[in-house]
Enzyme design. Structure first.
Site, PDB file in Angstrom:
ATOM      1  CE  LYS A 171      -3.386   2.938   0.225  1.00  0.00           C
ATOM      2  NZ  LYS A 171      -4.130   3.209   1.542  1.00  0.00           N
ATOM      3  CB  ILE A 172       3.997   2.260   1.812  1.00  0.00           C
ATOM      4  CG1 ILE A 172       3.418   2.287   3.195  1.00  0.00           C
ATOM      5  CG2 ILE A 172       5.300   3.166   1.663  1.00  0.00           C
ATOM      6  CD1 ILE A 172       4.542   1.736   4.290  1.00  0.00           C
TER       7      ILE A 172
END
Length: 291
Positions: A171-172
């Protein structure tokens, strides 16, 4: 076990996610938020309003968190989750948090016989309402099988990314790519305006070729072109937080992330210019005449 679901955090994304869980799971749902209004709305829909984080964790077997930042997750973890969690319980974090902290939470819960699963969400507020989010999960295959059916009540794409922390890493990096793409769109629109090409036409045309992207169709068309950056959305401050996580991953892995470092400078400029609370594509305003 009670077969009940817990939900902590009824913000812009959390409230519609919680509502989908409530409506589709057929299970009792205990909810908590510090804000009175969303808690009252979700209670009116049939959830049980809890008095604290500990009450939610104590009343169900799976608890979802949808909190705005790592500091909020840490507060909930130390102030209610860790003291109240029991053997066999599962806590699922839907927010974006620092990887090391995620793994430490998992370690501490494991000592009590419980599970911490990172499952950060992606896509828009509308997707949260429609139940069409994308979720990136960090867990073992066995752990994933325990929570996937519940996650599919609010998501259409659910991906097992690897062990604990892998969901956060994915996600990052997703957000890092998004931020850099939005900046490219802002620059393209600024040049188009000054060159006599209508921005909406530009992006509609780009969407038909190799420059098409989710960012173009959503952040570009719905925010940059109309110059609309609402406050109750994914703010520049929150974007900066996620970008900081990405830069830390780059440092840890020895990757010189020059593009991400440039976006950090741009975010800093926007925040210093009073745009920290606005929807992060507001960085396009930095390219307006006189800026």
């Amino acid at each position: 076990m009670t077969d009940a679901i817990g939900f902590i955090g009824l913000g812009v994304m959390g409230e519609p996610i919680c509502r989908n869980l409530l409506r589709k799971s057929g299970r009792k749902l205990l909810a908590f938020d510090l804000a009175v209004e969303p808690l009252a709305r979700i209670a009116a829909d049939g959830a049980v309003a809890a008095n604290s984080v500990a009450d939610v964790v104590g009343g169900g077997d799976v608890t979802f968190l949808c909190l705005p930042s790592a500091k909020h997750v840490l507060s909930a973890f130390e102030g209610g989750i860790l003291p109240a969690v029991r053997r066999g319980q599962i806590v699922v974090d839907l927010g974006t948090s620092e990887v090391g902290m995620t793994r430490e939470f998992a370690r501490q819960l494991a000592e009590k016989g419980a599970l911490w699963i990172d499952a950060p969400i992606a896509r828009t507020r509308q997707a949260a309402q429609d139940g069409t989010l994308s979720v990136m999960v960090g867990a073992t295959s066995a752990q994933f099988s325990q929570v996937e059916p519940l996650i599919r009540h609010f998501a259409t794409d659910v991906t097992l990314c690897g062990g604990t922390g892998a969901g956060q890493i994915t996600k990052i990096l997703n957000n890092m790519v998004l931020f850099e793409t939005v900046n490219a769109l802002a620059e393209a629109v600024a040049v188009a305006k000054r060159s006599g090409v209508e921005p909406k036409l530009l992006l509609e045309t780009l969407s038909k070729g190799s420059a098409d992207s989710f960012a173009l169709r959503n952040h570009g068309m719905k925010a940059i072109v109309p110059n609309e950056y609402p406050l109750r959305a994914f703010s520049t401050e929150y974007a900066m937080k996620d970008l900081t996580y990405a830069l830390e991953l780059g440092r840890q892995t020895g990757v010189n992330m020059r593009g991400a470092a440039l976006i950090r400078t741009i975010f800093e400029e926007a925040i210093e210019g009073g745009m920290g609370d606005a929807y992060f594509p507001v960085i396009a305003r930095l390219l307006e005449p006189g800026k």
